[in-house]
Design an enzyme around this catalytic site. Structure first.
Site, PDB file in Angstrom:
ATOM      1  N   ILE A 144       0.836  -1.199   0.000  1.00  0.00           N
ATOM      2  CA  ILE A 144       0.000   0.000   0.000  1.00  0.00           C
ATOM      3  C   ILE A 144       0.878   1.258   0.000  1.00  0.00           C
ATOM      4  O   ILE A 144       0.592   2.232  -0.705  1.00  0.00           O
ATOM      5  CB  ILE A 144      -0.949  -0.007   1.213  1.00  0.00           C
TER       6      ILE A 144
ATOM      7  N   GLY B  32       3.824   1.424  -1.205  1.00  0.00           N
ATOM      8  CA  GLY B  32       4.577   1.478  -2.446  1.00  0.00           C
ATOM      9  C   GLY B  32       6.048   1.783  -2.214  1.00  0.00           C
ATOM     10  O   GLY B  32       6.665   1.283  -1.272  1.00  0.00           O
TER      11      GLY B  32
ATOM     12  N   GLU C 192       8.888 -19.381  19.509  1.00  0.00           N
ATOM     13  CA  GLU C 192       7.923 -20.192  20.267  1.00  0.00           C
ATOM     14  C   GLU C 192       7.331 -21.314  19.412  1.00  0.00           C
ATOM     15  O   GLU C 192       6.150 -21.614  19.506  1.00  0.00           O
ATOM     16  CB  GLU C 192       6.796 -19.315  20.832  1.00  0.00           C
TER      17      GLU C 192
END
Length: 388
Positions: free
Chosen positions: A342, A344, A368
């Site tokens: 988004i 860019g 983990e």
């Protein structure tokens, strides 16, 4: 707490603390996160603030000076912190896993000695499981502890140990009986305070910077026999496994925090940035990304709550914790990547926090228990629960 106090009242009381931590993170963490991250500098001032807030005693029982928060409240705190800057959550998260192990399995003397000082942050702990040649397969560790009089003599090495440079002790998984069969029966945990023969070297990392992740070497390091967690050899693997549920809930929260932070940055940028004559959020491609991101964030939160509430009730939650960790960490990686797209070209600039979220996110898919291992755990648990 009065036995008649309802869970909703407890949640309401603890929510005040969650809100206070959110305010603190916005005020104190956000302005300095980029500076510490880029310099890879340990945030000593932030640690002092976390002491004052009580974060190092968040889940430690009130009888030892801690806050005694529920796992669900704690998970919400981790989400809030990680949504601003994930790294500091690792400082108190690893510490509290150690404290939880001592509180659940330690002798009365060990609890009295360590927990009050751990609750204030005066003593901070790390957990020493992973080795250069042993990650997911903990039974393959090679670090040994040989009893010599009133001391254990430790030799070996641990890798990727958070809190080990500026922390004070390591909960150390060792082989006290290297030839035991099955292998897990020869494993023990030692509360290893720093001393001669305990050498720490900081590791440079792609992300999760500013936090003291290190390699620890032990060469004829001596620790008293009284440092054996619980006072009985051969219980280390079981004691470690017992902490994985809470550890996975916490990593799930850190991943979800990254996801939520990336989403918030992306929502703001999508409204500020224009392309082809209109804000980019009005383009269908960006809308699809935002919709997928928020769905993953909210889904992960529900799985975390499910696992944490079962943990708080004292119920078995290995399946739920594994699902939460898988969903939360994958949400973090997904949302950070979609945020990069988004933003860019600007996503590659260190002036935008989205690149830090992207660098930090993948660790949650590994720590983990790798997500590949967790998928196997989930599948096996499903078969056990629904066997025909």
């Amino acid at each position: 707490m009065d036995a008649r106090t309802s869970s909703s009242e407890v949640d309401s009381e603890q929510q005040v603390f969650v809100d206070a931590i959110e305010t603190w993170a916005e005020k104190e963490l956000r302005p300095v996160a980029r500076k510490y991250d880029q310099a890879d500098e340990y945030p000593h001032e932030i640690v002092e603030q976390m002491k004052e807030l009580g974060l190092f005693g968040a889940t430690i029982g009130e009888e030892y000076g801690g806050l005694g928060l529920s796992a669900w409240t704690y998970a919400q705190i981790v989400i809030k912190v990680a949504s601003v800057w994930m790294a500091p959550s690792g400082i108190f998260n690893s510490h509290l896993i150690v404290a939880s192990a001592i509180e659940r399995h330690g002798t009365d003397e060990q609890k009295r000695k360590y927990l009050p000082k751990m609750a204030t942050g005066e003593i901070r702990g790390s957990i020493g499981l992973t080795e250069p040649n042993a990650g997911s397969d903990l039974q393959a560790i090679r670090t040994t502890a040989r009893l010599d009089g009133d001391d254990y003599v430790v030799n070996g090495a641990k890798m990727w140990i958070t809190n080990s440079m500026y922390g004070h002790l390591t909960l150390l998984l060792v082989k006290t009986e290297p030839d035991a069969q099955p292998r897990h029966k020869g494993m023990s945990l030692l509360i290893a305070e720093k001393g001669p023969g305990y050498t720490v070297n900081k590791l440079k990392k792609m992300g999760y910077r500013a936090i003291d992740t290190c390699e620890i070497s032990f060469e004829n390091y001596r620790t008293p026999k009284a440092s054996l967690l619980g006072g009985v050899e051969g219980k280390g693997f079981i004691q470690t496994a017992g902490g994985l549920e809470l550890g996975r809930i916490n990593v799930a929260a850190r991943g979800t925090g990254i996801a939520e932070g990336a989403l918030k940055h992306s929502l703001r940028y999508a409204q500020e940035r224009s392309a082809f004559g209109k804000p980019i959020w009005q383009h269908q491609a960006v809308q699809l990304k935002l919709a997928d991101m928020v769905t993953q964030v909210e889904g992960a939160k529900r799985l975390i709550e499910q696992a944490a509430r079962k943990f708080d009730r004292g119920e078995r939650c290995d399946l739920e914790a594994a699902m939460a960790k898988l969903a939360g960490s994958e949400a973090g990686a997904f949302c950070a990547q979609e945020g990069m797209r988004i933003f860019g070209g600007y996503s590659y600039s260190v002036e935008y926090d989205i690149e830090r979220y992207y660098r930090d996110a993948m660790l949650m898919c590994i720590g983990e228990g790798t997500n590949e291992i967790l998928r196997q755990v989930i599948a096996k648990q499903l078969i056990d629960r629904y066997r025909i």
